[in-house]
Enzyme design. Structure first.
Site, PDB file in Angstrom:
ATOM      1  N   ASP A   1      -9.382  -5.182  -4.573  1.00  0.00           N
ATOM      2  CA  ASP A   1      -9.334  -4.492  -3.280  1.00  0.00           C
ATOM      3  C   ASP A   1     -10.714  -4.504  -2.628  1.00  0.00           C
ATOM      4  OD1 ASP A   1      -8.360  -3.210  -1.073  1.00  0.00           O
ATOM      5  OD2 ASP A   1      -8.052  -1.275  -2.051  1.00  0.00           O
TER       6      ASP A   1
ATOM      7  N   HIS B   1      -3.285  -1.152  -5.998  1.00  0.00           N
ATOM      8  CA  HIS B   1      -4.233  -0.075  -6.335  1.00  0.00           C
ATOM      9  C   HIS B   1      -3.576   1.227  -6.812  1.00  0.00           C
ATOM     10  CE1 HIS B   1      -3.249   0.474  -2.128  1.00  0.00           C
ATOM     11  NE2 HIS B   1      -4.141  -0.371  -1.695  1.00  0.00           N
TER      12      HIS B   1
ATOM     13  N   GLY C   1     -13.103   2.066   1.954  1.00  0.00           N
ATOM     14  CA  GLY C   1     -13.119   0.751   1.310  1.00  0.00           C
ATOM     15  C   GLY C   1     -14.372   0.568   0.483  1.00  0.00           C
TER      16      GLY C   1
ATOM     17  N   HIS D   1       0.900  -1.161   0.000  1.00  0.00           N
ATOM     18  CA  HIS D   1       0.000   0.000   0.000  1.00  0.00           C
ATOM     19  C   HIS D   1       0.936   1.207   0.000  1.00  0.00           C
ATOM     20  CE1 HIS D   1      -3.829   2.154   1.241  1.00  0.00           C
ATOM     21  NE2 HIS D   1      -2.907   3.097   1.188  1.00  0.00           N
TER      22      HIS D   1
HETATM   23 ZN   LIG Z   1      -6.622  -3.260   0.218  1.00  0.00          ZN
END
Ligand SMILES: [Zn+2]
Length: 450
Positions: free
Chosen positions: A291, A225, A310, A177
């Site tokens: 994700d 991501h 999220g 991340h």
């Molecule tokens: Zn994640």
């Protein structure tokens, strides 16, 4: 050569091209592949059906154990199979977080026998983390450089370097991340996605990449991501793998302002989103990761500032991409490569291609059946989806190691999902090998097509 139990016959994507083929299946694997395969029960699919290798999602948060009101392994993997996904790799920010042997063992025990697709578990890099002990039992390590759900932030460069050298010694991948926490504005109130974007700028991602550049020769690093085309290019320039989530390709903070779209890293401005979409369609990213990060609608409906970050997506990502493939927006072979072959190969799963010796995992689509996504029909506990109303082609049939898990679009299988990283015998795994029932052979459960 093992005689097949069953032979799947239809139009299959093999080596990047669609052609008629017959795939013999024995003991959950593809044992033979060709224009004609004899023996076993023949399952003839009509030429309207397209047979792809099952999809592999390298990035999900199934919230189990510890946050099972948001999702659990049964609901999360049911959602996965209904979206064509035959294996998921689950992130370690469950509760307690997977940062040591005890937590990993407890999580393996807790989820064993409850998964409807195959899976692997990540461990999180944190100070004192026993990297070499964990390595054989995890699909990889996760490094959280920016704070997000779970608070397993690791922001100190010396600590990161120490752990990276230990991971290098065991040769496992690290999914990162990559947001530099020091570039994130903490404690500044937010009322919408544009505020969230302001507090977590693109520069935080680019800065994280610069800090990771020193590991480019020793470690296998996957940047999760990626939110901009610029970040993909920078990561590729360092030899890192790149992963993209569909929410960054589809949503921008100007138009999608509510907490339903709050996610880390944030959805960006329209120009960045458009450039990311162009890069994505051009195949510049290596992998698609959903994700999938479910929260309840209630949690997402409160004040923006307090709402968790999220977005759920494990059931909708592949079907949306299949709709794009059906309409010619993206080549089918590219979708399969990014969402199946590459994640399988990167993390070492025997999946991702229709090939002799690989797991008999198939996602079978009728590409003419484009529908609007109905949130009420999805299987995640989240109970909502920002993708509701978008066009998608859901799989008709999904097969995992020869067992039919989805038939006519509905889940129908047993919890046959296996931990793909439980293969070594040892103290850690004792009691953790209950992997669900034996897969039903395909011949017992596949419908005879009309
Ligand atoms: Zn994640």
């Amino acid at each position: 050569m093992t005689a097949p139990d069953a032979v799947l016959c239809g139009r299959m994507l093999i080596g990047g091209t669609l052609r008629y083929a017959e795939a013999g299946i024995a003991d959950g694997r593809i044992c033979e592949l060709g224009g004609h395969v004899g023996g076993g029960e023949r399952i003839e699919l009509g030429m309207s059906m397209t047979v792809l290798p099952g999809f592999v999602d390298p990035h999900v948060h199934l919230r189990d154990p510890g946050m099972k009101w948001k999702e659990d392994f049964s609901t999360g993997t049911t959602a996965a199979v209904c979206g064509g996904v035959t294996a998921v790799l689950d992130m370690p920010n469950t509760s307690p977080p997977v940062t040591g042997i005890g937590a990993l063992r407890d999580k393996k025990r807790a989820v064993a026998g409850r998964a409807y697709c195959d899976y692997g578990l990540f461990a999180a890099l944190s100070p004192g983390c026993p990297v070499s002990l964990l390595a054989p039992y995890v699909c990889g390590f996760k490094l959280f450089m920016g704070s997000t759900t779970g608070n397993i932030l690791l922001d100190d460069d010396a600590e990161i370097a120490q752990l990276m050298s230990e991971v290098s010694a065991v040769g496992r991948p690290v999914s990162v991340h990559a947001e530099d926490d020091s570039r994130i504005a903490h404690g500044v109130e937010e009322a919408c996605c544009q505020d969230h974007l302001r507090n977590r700028p693109v520069e935080a991602e680019l800065s994280a990449l610069r800090r990771l550049s020193r590991f480019k020769d020793a470690n296998r690093i996957n940047i999760c991501h990626c939110t901009t085309a610029e970040q993909i290019a920078a990561a590729k320039g360092l030899g890192f793998s790149t992963e993209v989530a569909l929410h960054h390709v589809l949503f921008d903070a100007q138009r999608y302002t509510s907490a339903l779209y709050k996610v880390n890293p944030p959805i960006r401005d329209p120009a960045s989103r458009n450039a990311l979409r162009a890069a994505f369609l051009a195949g510049e990213a290596d992998m698609v990761g959903t994700d999938h990060a479910p929260h309840t609608l209630e949690e997402k409906s409160g004040e923006f500032d307090a709402a968790p970050a999220g977005i759920p997506g494990v059931e909708t990502t592949v079907p949306i991409l299949m709709d794009w493939a059906a309409s010619g927006e993206v080549p089918l072979a590219q979708v399969s490569r990014m969402a199946s072959l590459r994640p399988a190969e990167y993390f070492g799963l025997n999946k991702g291609a229709i090939e002799v010796g690989r797991d008999a995992d198939f996602a079978i689509f009728d590409m003419r059946k484009s529908v609007l996504i109905d949130q009420s029909r999805l299987h995640s506990k989240a109970g909502y989806s920002p993708y509701g109303g978008m066009r998608a082609v859901f799989p008709d049939t999904v097969i995992i190691r020869g067992a039919v898990q989805v038939r006519e679009g509905e889940p129908c299988g047993d919890p046959v999902g296996k931990d793909q990283f439980a293969r070594l015998r040892g103290r850690l795994l004792r009691g953790c090998r209950a992997e669900g029932g034996m897969p039903k052979r395909v011949r017992h459960v596949l419908p005879v097509p009309a």
